[in-house]
Design an enzyme around this catalytic site. Structure first.
Site, PDB file in Angstrom:
ATOM      1  NE  ARG A  33      -3.797  -2.396   0.904  1.00 30.14           N
ATOM      2  CZ  ARG A  33      -4.373  -3.198   1.798  1.00 30.14           C
ATOM      3  NH1 ARG A  33      -4.496  -2.794   3.050  1.00 30.14           N
ATOM      4  NH2 ARG A  33      -4.861  -4.366   1.431  1.00 30.14           N
ATOM      5  CD  GLU A 177     -11.867 -10.899   7.721  1.00 27.89           C
ATOM      6  OE1 GLU A 177     -11.047 -10.727   8.649  1.00 27.89           O
ATOM      7  OE2 GLU A 177     -11.836 -10.243   6.678  1.00 27.89           O
ATOM      8  CE  LYS A 219     -13.009  -7.697   8.996  1.00 28.68           C
ATOM      9  NZ  LYS A 219     -11.929  -6.883   9.572  1.00 28.68           N
ATOM     10  CB  SER A 261     -14.345  -2.151   3.115  1.00 26.12           C
ATOM     11  OG  SER A 261     -12.959  -2.145   3.289  1.00 26.12           O
ATOM     12  N   GLY A 262     -13.491  -5.114   1.823  1.00 24.52           N
ATOM     13  CA  GLY A 262     -13.166  -6.050   0.754  1.00 24.52           C
ATOM     14  C   GLY A 262     -12.675  -5.464  -0.558  1.00 24.52           C
ATOM     15  N   GLY A 263     -12.312  -4.190  -0.581  1.00 21.31           N
ATOM     16  CA  GLY A 263     -11.859  -3.586  -1.829  1.00 21.31           C
ATOM     17  C   GLY A 263     -12.874  -2.589  -2.398  1.00 21.31           C
ATOM     18  NE  ARG A 293      -8.647  -3.779   1.094  1.00 18.55           N
ATOM     19  CZ  ARG A 293      -8.922  -4.822   0.309  1.00 18.55           C
ATOM     20  NH1 ARG A 293      -8.500  -4.817  -0.932  1.00 18.55           N
ATOM     21  NH2 ARG A 293      -9.593  -5.847   0.766  1.00 18.55           N
TER      22      ARG A 293
END
Ligand code: 13P
Length: 342
Positions: A33, A177, A219, A261-263, A293
């Site tokens: 990142r 998760e 999650k 949020s997964g992208g 993210r």
């Protein structure tokens, strides 16, 4: 810790629309990142970024807990205070990622199994001593027309349940998760079917391992079409499918569903969470967030690795926290997005 304490901790993590910041990227992932923005990645720059988020003045009004990574929970601020104590002092519950990553599943090269059960009991004891009161383990489920296989669903569900049982024994609230990835060209309908199967397999495994549902959080991903799918859904469609899927598969005993949020970009993730919470009908659990993210991206860009930008980074983080908190209460409006600029 008694079961009652686990229940209290789990409930507090999702009270009042407050949610969880997932700041538990491994050094390798955070370096990726940083690389995009040409920020040098060292233990010190990673600590500076995390400390910027952890000390954002109004964050405790919106954030109940923060998930750290092994490197971070061992770090201290300039005054020598461990970062975990820094959080606890502000009323933010320290959490820790305890899986050791998703590895290739033997016999099915396109699928993965999350590892980290060996020695987990001792690691949990150490993290508890360091102040961690909740933990995270992420299972990764890939979608195509052919996968996931039953083997991958069962193996990952079993590992999640073994992890959760160990956590509860050590007085740590497990965040369970099972992430069905949004990478791919699959439809929203296929995401719903696969997510339903994985969540059901996870619930079955939790029951088998005698995990106390009241003392944990789930999650999952939201129900959305793959990022390469030509037909993308409206926020309303995402909300309806998401609530339907979890109503069918998640027992009411679990106090909260905290979405990843997964992208999804920050605005989309916020809008989707808000639409989910605006829906009428029975919602026996809190529908909340544990974004990585979507909570950090804007702050990372605003900071951009520069000391002079620390305040701008905190402003961006505080703004997104405020919006996501409103979304968890179903009272977010697009007009809130203009408030940062103002
Ligand atoms: P994202 O919100 O970026 O998906 O991160 C959440 C998380 O904890 C992934 O394991």
């Amino acid at each position: 810790m008694s079961i009652l304490n686990l229940e209290r901790t789990a409930e507090a993590l999702v009270a009042d629309g407050k949610g969880i910041l997932a700041a538990d990227e491994t050094p390798a992932t955070l370096t990726k990142r940083f690389d995009v923005l040409k920020i040098t990645s060292t233990p010190d720059t990673r600590r500076t970024f995390r400390e910027m988020l952890f000390t954002t003045p109004d964050a405790p009004a919106f954030i109940s807990g923060i998930i750290m990574q092994d490197e971070t929970i061992r770090q201290k601020d300039a005054a020598g205070t461990p970062l975990a104590s820094l959080l606890a002092r502000q009323g933010i519950t320290p959490g820790i990622k305890v899986d050791t990553g998703a590895k290739r599943l033997a016999g099915s090269p396109a699928e993965s199994i999350t590892e980290g059960l060996d020695g987990l009991r001792d690691r949990l004891k150490e993290y508890h001593q360091m102040g961690a009161r909740f933990a995270k383990w992420r299972a990764v489920i890939h979608i195509t027309n052919e996968i996931p296989s039953v083997a991958s669903l069962r193996a990952n569900a079993h590992a999640l349940a073994r992890y959760a049982a160990l956590c509860q024994e050590e007085g740590v609230v497990p965040i369970v998760e099972p992430e069905v990835l949004m990478d791919g060209s699959h439809s929203i309908e296929r995401c719903e079917v696969v997510t339903g199967s994985m969540v059901q397999a996870t619930i079955d495994a939790l029951f088998e391992q005698r995990v106390c549902l009241e003392g944990m959080l789930l999650k999952p991903n939201m129900i959305i079409a793959g990022d390469q799918c030509p037909k993308q859904s409206t926020a309303q469609e995402v909300a309806l499918a998401t609530l339907r899927c979890f109503r069918r598969h998640v027992p009411a005993a679990i106090p909260g569903i905290v979405f990843l949020s997964g992208g999804q970009d920050p605005l989309t993730a916020t809008t989707h969470l808000n639409e989910i919470n605006k829906l009428n009908g029975p919602k026996p659990w809190k529908l909340n967030f544990s974004f990585g993210r979507a909570l950090q991206d804007e702050a990372l860009q605003a900071w951009n690795g520069k000391h002079n930008n620390l305040e701008a980074g905190q402003r961006a983080f505080s703004h997104r926290c405020r919006c996501v908190n409103a979304a968890a209460l179903g009272i977010y409006t697009n007009a809130m997005e203009g408030e940062l600029a103002a």
